[in-house]
Write an enzyme that holds these catalytic residues in place. Structure first.
Site, PDB file in Angstrom:
ATOM      1  N   ASP A 279      27.253 -37.326 -15.232  1.00 11.38           N
ATOM      2  CA  ASP A 279      27.055 -36.250 -16.363  1.00 11.38           C
ATOM      3  C   ASP A 279      25.872 -35.567 -16.227  1.00 11.38           C
ATOM      4  O   ASP A 279      24.952 -35.646 -15.119  1.00 11.38           O
ATOM      5  CB  ASP A 279      27.067 -37.034 -17.765  1.00 11.38           C
TER       6      ASP A 279
ATOM      7  N   GLU B 193      27.314 -33.697 -29.417  1.00 13.44           N
ATOM      8  CA  GLU B 193      26.438 -34.945 -28.781  1.00 13.44           C
ATOM      9  C   GLU B 193      25.418 -35.356 -29.913  1.00 13.44           C
ATOM     10  O   GLU B 193      25.650 -35.282 -31.132  1.00 13.44           O
ATOM     11  CB  GLU B 193      25.905 -34.382 -27.498  1.00 13.44           C
TER      12      GLU B 193
HETATM   13  C1  BGC Z   1      28.515 -33.778 -21.824  1.00 13.82           C
HETATM   14  C2  BGC Z   1      29.629 -34.054 -20.869  1.00 13.82           C
HETATM   15  C3  BGC Z   1      30.000 -32.875 -20.598  1.00 13.82           C
HETATM   16  C4  BGC Z   1      28.785 -32.032 -19.631  1.00 13.82           C
HETATM   17  C5  BGC Z   1      28.957 -30.478 -19.169  1.00 13.82           C
HETATM   18  C6  BGC Z   1      27.319 -33.356 -21.089  1.00 13.82           C
HETATM   19  O1  BGC Z   1      26.094 -32.925 -21.894  1.00 13.82           O
HETATM   20  O2  BGC Z   1      27.838 -35.230 -22.082  1.00 13.82           O
HETATM   21  O3  BGC Z   1      30.667 -34.502 -21.788  1.00 13.82           O
HETATM   22  O4  BGC Z   1      31.097 -32.575 -19.832  1.00 13.82           O
HETATM   23  O5  BGC Z   1      27.724 -31.984 -20.633  1.00 13.82           O
HETATM   24  O6  BGC Z   1      28.897 -29.694 -20.188  1.00 13.82           O
END
Ligand code: BGC
Ligand code: BGC
Length: 642
Positions: A310, A512
Site C-alpha cells: 500500500d 480512509e
Molecule cells: C489506500 C489504497 C489505495 C492507495 C493508492 C492508499 O492510501 O489504502 O487503497 O489503493 O492509497 O491510492
C-alpha cells in the site's frame, strides 16, 4: 548488357547474404517481443537480459506528481500511479490519456523498452476523472445483491480506464468490515464474508474478463491483504481516535474463516495482483507478514501474480528504512508503492542486494511475477490508450447502467401509510436538505479527489434534478435546503401543506482514516430540516445518504418513509425511479444497522434479535412496495420512546 549468369549470381549473392544474416536478425528481435510465445517464456527471456538496476526499477511504483517522464527513462521505473485526486490539468479524459501515454513513451525509450504499468483507484467508476460515470460505492452495490450488475459496473469502469491508457485498477476492496465506525466501511460490499466473496469475484471478472489478454481487460487488485476490515477502534498506528490501519485481533482460524474466502475465490478466478494491508495481525504489520504473504498467499493459495504494497506501506514496518525494505521484500512484497522518494527506495534496494540481505533469487522472483502480468495484459503490444473509447467516458450508455445500480441499491427501511411511491396525483412536493441537490455529497470519498468533496464536483444528475424532470407537469417541486417553506401559501392564503416532503440527509464525504467516526451522527442542520418540514407536509420521506448505517432514530420516529440510499454516485435518476414507483425496491442491508452507537462493535455471534438491545435493523433487512409491514419499525419506535 546483363548476362543471365550475372543475374543468377546477383540473386545467389543476395540469398547468401540473407542466410548469413539470419542469426543477426534473430538477435535483433528478441524472444520477449514475440507475442506468439507464452508470457512465461517471454518473461524468462526478458529477465535474462536485465541488469540489477532494471530489475529493481520494475519493482518500483512512483506517484505521478513525484516524477517526470524523463525520470522513468533514467531510473528505469516499472510503474506509475495516480493516487486519489491524481488528475492532470485540465482534468479531462484526453489530458489523462496524454499524461499516461507520456509516461509510457518514456518507458519505451529505455534500452529494453519495458512498458510501465499505470495504476489508479477506479473504485466506483474511473472516479478521479471529471465526467466519468460514478457508480454507487461498494456498500450500495452490496445492497443490490446482484453479482451480474456488479460485474457490469466493473466492465464499464475498465472501458473508461482504457480510454485513458490505464490498465491497472486498485480494486475491488474485498474487506469484510466488522465495525461501521471504520472510514472505509463503504468501500466494502458488506459485513458478510459470503456476500463479499460473491460480489468481489464478480467485480474482478468484470474488470479482467475471462483472461487478462482479452481486449477490454484491465488488471484488478483485490485489497487489502488481509483483515483490513477487522481492526478495532483505537488500535490504529495513527492514534487512539482511529481504527483504520489498526490491529485485527483474531486467532488464525477466525482470520482464515472470515477474511480469507474472498482471496481464495478471486485467485481461482484469475487475480494477478493483490495489495497488502496497512493493518496488523498479532502486532506485526501486514507488510512484514512473511507467513501470510509467502506461505499462505503464494504457497497455499498458489497465487502466481504479484503483490503491491500500500501507499508507503513498507515505511510502516520500521523507523529504519533499510530494515523496513529488507523485511517487506523478504516477506513477499513484489512491488513497492513507494510512492514519493524513489531514489531512496532504489538505492536501499541496491544496498540490500549488495549486502546479501535480499537475494538475487528473490529479486528475480518478484520481477518475473511483474513481467508475466505485463505480458499477459498485452502491454508490450498495446502500451497506449485506446482513443476509440474516449467518447464512451461518461456516456449515456454507461450512465444507464449506473442508474440501474442506484435503483437496485436503495433499501426501504420504513414505509407507512403508503407514503411511497409518490403518486402522479401529487400536487406539491417540498424538498429539503443540502444533499438533495449535491453531486459531491451523493458520491462520497474517492470522487475526483481522495476525500471527495461537496458541491458540483463532476457531471451528473442530483436527486432534486432527477425528481423535477420525472414528475408530471401537474406536480410542483419546491426546494429549500433548510426546509424553510413556512411562507408558502395556498390559494386561500393559508400556509401551504405539501402532499409530500422529502428531506435528504447525509454524511460529509470522507476517505480512509479521515472517515473513522466514533459517533455516526448526522448534522444538526439536517435534523432541523426534518423538524421544520414535518408540520408542513402530509407525508414525510427521509432519504439517508451515507457510507454506512448512521444514527437515525429521529427519522424513524418522525418520518412516514425512510430510505437508505448509500452513496449512489452521479445518477440521481436511479433514486427518483424508485421514489416514483417506476422501479421497485429490491435492496437489502449489507450491514447490520445499530439502534445506538453503544451497540458497536457488534458481537455478531451473539446478536440479540428481540428487545431494545437488538439492532435497529438486521443484516439482510429491506422492505418492498408489496410488503412494507415491519415489526422492526414498531420496535424502533417503541425503543425510541414513541
Ligand atoms: C489506500 C489504497 C489505495 C492507495 C493508492 C492508499 O492510501 O489504502 O487503497 O489503493 O492509497 O491510492
Ligand atoms: C459476521 C457474521 C454475521 C454476518 C452477517 C459477518 O461479518 O462475521 O457473524 O452473521 O456478517 O451479519
Amino acid at each position: 548488357m546483363f548476362h543471365n549468369r550475372a543475374i543468377i549470381s546477383i540473386v545467389m549473392g543476395i540469398m547468401l547474404l540473407l542466410v548469413l544474416s539470419a542469426p543477426l536478425l534473430a538477435q535483433e528481435t528478441p524472444a520477449y517481443l514475440n507475442s506468439d510465445l507464452s508470457a512465461e517464456e517471454r518473461a524468462a527471456d526478458l529477465l535474462a537480459r536485465m541488469s540489477l538496476e532494471e530489475k529493481i526499477g520494475q519493482m518500483t511504483q512512483v506517484e505521478k506528481n513525484s516524477l517526470t517522464p524523463a525520470d522513468v527513462t533514467e531510473w528505469l521505473i516499472g510503474s506509475v500511479l495516480s493516487g486519489g485526486g491524481g488528475y492532470p490539468s485540465p482534468n479531462t479524459p484526453e489530458a489523462w490519456a496524454a499524461m499516461v501515454n507520456g509516461f509510457q513513451e518514456a518507458a519505451l525509450g529505455t534500452p529494453l523498452a519495458i512498458p510501465v504499468i499505470y495504476g489508479v483507484d477506479a473504485v466506483h467508476g474511473h472516479n478521479n476523472v471529471m465526467g466519468a460515470v460514478i457508480f454507487p460505492q461498494n456498500v450500495g452495490l452490496g445492497a443490490t445483491r446482484n453479482a451480474e450488475l456488479v460485474g457490469q459496473t466493473a466492465e464499464i469502469t475498465a472501458r473508461e480506464m482504457i480510454a485513458t491508457g490505464i490498465y491497472w485498477d486498485f480494486a475491488p476492496v474485498v474487506a469484510v468490515p466488522q465495525d461501521i465506525r471504520w472510514g472505509r466501511a463503504y468501500e466494502g460490499f458488506g459485513e458478510n464474508t459470503d456476500l463479499v466473496t460473491e460480489l468481489s469475484t464478480a467485480y474482478l471478472l468484470g474488470l479482467q474478463g475471462e483472461s487478462l489478454s482479452a481486449p477490454g481487460s484491465v488488471l484488478g487488485t483485490p485489497k487489502h491483504f488481509i483483515g483490513d476490515g477487522g481492526t478495532t477502534w483505537g488500535s490504529s498506528r495513527l492514534g487512539s481516535a482511529y481504527m483504520d490501519q489498526g490491529e485485527t485481533p483474531v486467532d488464525e482460524a477466525t482470520l482464515r474463516e472470515r477474511y480469507l474466502p474472498p482471496y481464495i475465490s478471486v485467485i481461482e478466478h484469475g487475480a494477478q495482483s493483490i495489495m497488502i494491508s496497512f493493518s496488523s495481525w498479532g502486532g506485526l504489520p501486514m507488510h512484514a507478514q512473511s507467513y501470510l504473504i509467502n506461505d499462505v498467499l503464494k504457497g497455499e493459495l498458489g497465487f502466481t501474480g504479484f503483490t503491491i504494497s500500500d501507499w508507503a506501506g513498507i515505511d510502516t514496518i520500521s523507523e529504519d528504512y533499510y530494515e523496513a525494505v529488507v523485511t517487506a521484500i523478504n516477506a513477499g512484497v513484489d512491488m513497492a508503492m513507494v510512492p514519493y522518494d524513489f531514489e531512496r527506495f532504489i538505492s536501499t534496494m541496491l544496498e540490500a542486494v549488495e549486502n546479501g540481505d535480499i537475494t538475487l533469487e528473490r529479486i528475480d522472483d518478484a520481477v518475473s511475477r511483474i513481467l508475466r502480468v505485463k505480458f499477459e495484459l498485452g502491454l508490450f503490444e498495446h502500451p497506449f490508450n485506446d482513443p476509440a473509447l474516449l467518447p464512451a467516458v461518461g456516456s449515456d450508455e454507461h450512465r444507464a447502467v449506473a442508474r440501474e445500480a442506484v435503483s437496485q441499491s436503495l433499501v426501504l427501511l420504513k414505509n407507512e401509510g403508503e407514503a411511497l411511491p409518490i403518486s402522479p396525483e401529487t400536487q406539491t412536493v417540498f424538498v429539503a436538505g443540502t444533499a438533495a441537490d449535491d453531486i459531491g455529497l451523493q458520491s462520497g470519498g474517492w470522487t475526483i479527489d481522495w476525500q471527495g468533496g461537496a458541491g458540483n464536483i463532476t457531471e451528473g444528475t442530483t436527486i432534486l434534478e432527477a425528481l423535477e424532470a420525472a414528475v408530471p407537469e401537474t406536480t410542483a417541486v419546491h426546494f429549500n435546503r433548510f426546509g424553510r417553506f413556512e411562507n408558502f401559501r395556498d390559494d386561500a392564503g393559508n400556509p401551504l401543506i405539501a402532499d409530500v416532503g422529502i428531506v435528504v440527509i447525509s454524511e460529509q464525504p470522507y476517505a480512509e482514516y479521515e472517515g473513522d467516526d466514533a459517533v455516526l451522527a448526522l448534522a444538526e442542520t439536517d435534523w432541523s430540516a426534518v423538524e421544520r418540514l414535518r408540520p408542513l407536509v402530509n407525508k414525510l420521506v427521509v432519504i439517508v445518504l451515507s457510507g454506512r448505517p448512521v444514527m437515525i432514530n429521529e427519522a424513524i420516529m418522525s418520518a412516514d418513509a425512510v430510505v437508505a440510499a448509500w452513496l449512489p454516485g452521479t445518477e440521481g435518476e436511479g433514486v427518483s425511479d424508485v421514489l416514483l414507483g417506476i422501479e421497485p425496491f429490491t435492496g437489502r442491508l449489507p450491514y447490520t444497522w445499530p439502534r445506538d452507537i453503544e451497540q458497536l462493535p457488534f458481537d455478531f455471534a451473539n446478536l440479540p434479535t428481540e428487545g431494545c438491545d437488538a439492532p435497529l435493523f438486521p443484516f439482510d433487512y429491506g422492505l418492498t412496495y408489496e410488503n412494507s409491514e415491519s415489526s422492526w419499525v414498531d420496535l424502533a419506535i417503541e425503543c425510541a420512546g414513541g
